[in-house]
Design a protein around this motif. Structure first.
Motif, mmCIF file in Angstrom:
data_model
loop_
_atom_site.group_PDB
_atom_site.id
_atom_site.type_symbol
_atom_site.label_atom_id
_atom_site.label_comp_id
_atom_site.label_asym_id
_atom_site.label_seq_id
_atom_site.Cartn_x
_atom_site.Cartn_y
_atom_site.Cartn_z
ATOM 1 N N ALA A 167 41.257 34.415 32.045
ATOM 2 C CA ALA A 167 41.859 35.379 32.978
ATOM 3 C C ALA A 167 43.337 35.599 32.662
ATOM 4 N N LYS A 168 44.031 34.513 32.373
ATOM 5 C CA LYS A 168 45.453 34.642 32.041
ATOM 6 C C LYS A 168 45.641 35.330 30.689
ATOM 7 N N GLY A 169 44.760 35.042 29.764
ATOM 8 C CA GLY A 169 44.831 35.710 28.473
ATOM 9 C C GLY A 169 44.592 37.204 28.601
ATOM 10 N N LYS A 170 43.611 37.574 29.400
ATOM 11 C CA LYS A 170 43.344 39.003 29.623
ATOM 12 C C LYS A 170 44.541 39.675 30.289
ATOM 13 N N ALA A 171 45.156 38.976 31.249
ATOM 14 C CA ALA A 171 46.335 39.531 31.935
ATOM 15 C C ALA A 171 47.471 39.782 30.947
ATOM 16 N N ALA A 172 47.667 38.845 30.009
ATOM 17 C CA ALA A 172 48.720 39.011 28.999
ATOM 18 C C ALA A 172 48.436 40.216 28.111
ATOM 19 N N GLY A 173 47.191 40.333 27.650
ATOM 20 C CA GLY A 173 46.826 41.454 26.800
ATOM 21 C C GLY A 173 46.919 42.788 27.516
ATOM 22 N N ASP A 174 46.474 42.812 28.765
ATOM 23 C CA ASP A 174 46.544 44.052 29.552
ATOM 24 C C ASP A 174 47.989 44.467 29.798
ATOM 25 N N TYR A 175 48.854 43.476 30.014
ATOM 26 C CA TYR A 175 50.268 43.785 30.238
ATOM 27 C C TYR A 175 50.853 44.480 29.016
ATOM 28 N N VAL A 176 50.581 43.961 27.835
ATOM 29 C CA VAL A 176 51.102 44.584 26.615
ATOM 30 C C VAL A 176 50.567 46.003 26.474
ATOM 31 N N GLN A 177 49.265 46.169 26.660
ATOM 32 C CA GLN A 177 48.669 47.496 26.496
ATOM 33 C C GLN A 177 49.224 48.508 27.492
ATOM 34 N N SER A 178 49.553 48.044 28.684
ATOM 35 C CA SER A 178 50.061 48.955 29.719
ATOM 36 C C SER A 178 51.454 49.481 29.392
ATOM 37 N N LYS A 179 52.134 48.829 28.459
ATOM 38 C CA LYS A 179 53.519 49.202 28.142
ATOM 39 C C LYS A 179 53.648 49.933 26.806
ATOM 40 N N THR A 180 52.545 50.243 26.156
ATOM 41 C CA THR A 180 52.626 50.946 24.878
ATOM 42 C C THR A 180 52.888 52.439 25.098
ATOM 43 N N GLY A 181 53.310 53.108 24.042
ATOM 44 C CA GLY A 181 53.497 54.550 24.106
ATOM 45 C C GLY A 181 54.911 55.029 23.852
ATOM 46 N N ALA A 182 55.889 54.107 23.837
ATOM 47 C CA ALA A 182 57.287 54.517 23.641
ATOM 48 C C ALA A 182 57.484 55.192 22.287
ATOM 49 N N THR A 183 56.832 54.682 21.272
ATOM 50 C CA THR A 183 57.021 55.221 19.920
ATOM 51 C C THR A 183 56.645 56.694 19.851
ATOM 52 N N ASP A 184 55.496 57.048 20.388
ATOM 53 C CA ASP A 184 55.061 58.446 20.344
ATOM 54 C C ASP A 184 56.036 59.360 21.080
ATOM 55 N N THR A 185 56.546 58.893 22.218
ATOM 56 C CA THR A 185 57.499 59.691 22.995
ATOM 57 C C THR A 185 58.750 59.986 22.180
ATOM 58 N N ILE A 186 59.255 58.955 21.508
ATOM 59 C CA ILE A 186 60.488 59.116 20.720
ATOM 60 C C ILE A 186 60.257 59.976 19.489
#
Length: 416
Positions: A388-407
């Motif tokens: 559960a904690k591992g999934k939470a860590a992975g989900d947190y990272v995925q939720s914050k992606t996208g900055a590169t495309d915006t820039i």
């Protein structure tokens, strides 16, 4: 008066570096790396009618934030030339062979003459500063030449000089930026408080970078054989201060786990100390083979460069440096979807991802050997909690992606 002190302070700093270079290897690299800089730049920067984009990163950490932007920009516009500069040897010496840019060099020492010569030689179409290093003379002269200025993955906090009454001379340079791509809302609000509104809250490009690293993780045969379908704890970029806290817990777990340790610095004395204090069988990576690796409980990494892939063989990660005030990259293991631990320290509060990992449930700080024993035992014994904690860590990272495309969307529009 303050501007005079700024310029004088910069030159005093560089003068001291030249003196210290006699006895300090890093200072020597800083000084010697700038010898013949302009001649080398003139001789080796590829000439072309294609536009040149200049990226500046203070050091290795800032480079890692600029890297996904550089690579995506090159993918979309392969003919665009890219110049990358570093202020620090810890960035330049590690990445001077980076193949995705056209030329890499140190940032010339800031002076009106040096900056003019730099721009005369390079004539960039765009100038991109990564995170929070802003050089006034470079910014002011870029503005006077109508070179668009961008700040990416930038982050601001209230204590910075730009938001103080005595920081007016530096604050003025920020007004010359065409756009800020900031990491968080706090940075946006601070810039707005000084009447800057050309801002996008894009996030941190490191989330994109660690996602790419996970996707491109290498198969390391020795690590795969060593794991042998057992539960593995990966200790990444650890220092002696980390190991003092962790050894009792690791030894107490016994044969319930296997351990991969990748020290931050590969020093013979430290490697030997780890082997002596670990109570079970160990083998250094350089001595391990596909035939014998599975027989050991500890795989001790005595090389540099494979840590980001090693996290893929773990079920739990501990990231070093926290106890000494220099926490290393917690996002790399989090991207693999495993719980992440680190040494607790007040200085870690400056890393936004630490609060994010804790709040998501994917990360836990360790304050003592007692903490380490309790937390590791719980994660090892309770598979449901660990997953559960591992999934939470992975989900947190995925939720914050996208900055590169915006820039990069913005950059490509400016270059077309």
């Amino acid at each position: 008066m303050i501007y005079f002190l700024y310029k004088a302070g910069a030159w005093i700093y560089f003068a001291l570096i030249r003196i210290v270079a006699v006895v300090n290897p890093k200072a020597a690299l800083f000084y010697k790396g700038r010898k013949n800089l302009f001649r080398n730049l003139e001789d080796n920067l590829p000439s072309s009618s294609e536009p040149l984009v200049w990226f500046h990163a203070a050091s290795l950490g800032e480079f890692e934030q600029g890297r996904p932007v550089i690579e995506e920009l090159k993918r979309r516009l392969p003919n665009v030339r890219i110049l990358l500069t570093f202020f620090s040897p810890s960035g330049f010496e590690v990445r001077k062979g980076y193949a995705m840019v056209d030329y890499i060099c140190y940032l010339p020492i800031e002076s009106a003459e040096n900056v003019k010569r730099f721009y005369d030689l390079t004539n960039p179409k765009l100038a991109v500063f990564v995170k929070y290093e802003f050089w006034k003379e470079y910014i002011d002269q870029a503005h006077s030449r109508n070179i668009p200025l961008l700040s990416i993955s930038s982050i601001f906090w209230e204590a910075q000089i730009y938001f103080k009454s005595y920081g007016k001379f530096l604050k003025e340079s920020l007004y010359y930026f065409d756009h800020f791509f900031v990491q968080n809302e706090t940075s946006k609000r601070l810039l707005e408080s000084i009447n800057i509104d050309r801002i996008t809250v894009a996030g941190d490009t490191r989330f994109d970078r660690v996602t790419t690293i996970r996707q491109q993780a290498k198969d390391i045969e020795i690590a795969r054989v060593f794991k042998d379908d057992e539960l593995v704890i990966v200790l990444g970029s650890v220092w002696e201060s980390d190991m003092k806290v962790l050894f009792p817990a690791l030894n107490a777990l016994g044969k319930k786990v296997k351990v991969i340790i990748a020290p931050h610095q590969i020093e013979p004395g430290f490697l030997t100390k780890i082997e002596m204090k670990f109570n079970h069988s160990s083998v250094r990576f350089s001595k391990a083979t596909a035939e014998n690796a599975a027989n050991y409980r500890l795989l001790l990494i005595d090389n540099i460069g494979m840590l980001s892939s090693l996290y893929g063989y773990g079920e739990i990660a501990f990231v070093g440096g926290g106890f000494r005030g220099g926490l290393h990259n917690t996002l790399e293991p989090a991207a693999f979807g495993i719980p992440v631990l680190w040494g607790d320290s007040e200085t870690n509060a400056r890393f936004a991802e630490i609060a994010g990992l804790v709040d998501s449930g994917g990360g836990l700080p360790i304050g003592s050997s007692t903490d380490a024993a309790k937390v590791l035992a719980d994660l090892v014994e309770n598979a449901e909690t660990r997953k559960a904690k591992g999934k939470a860590a992975g989900d947190y990272v995925q939720s914050k992606t996208g900055a590169t495309d915006t820039i990069v969307e913005y950059l490509t529009k400016q270059l077309k």
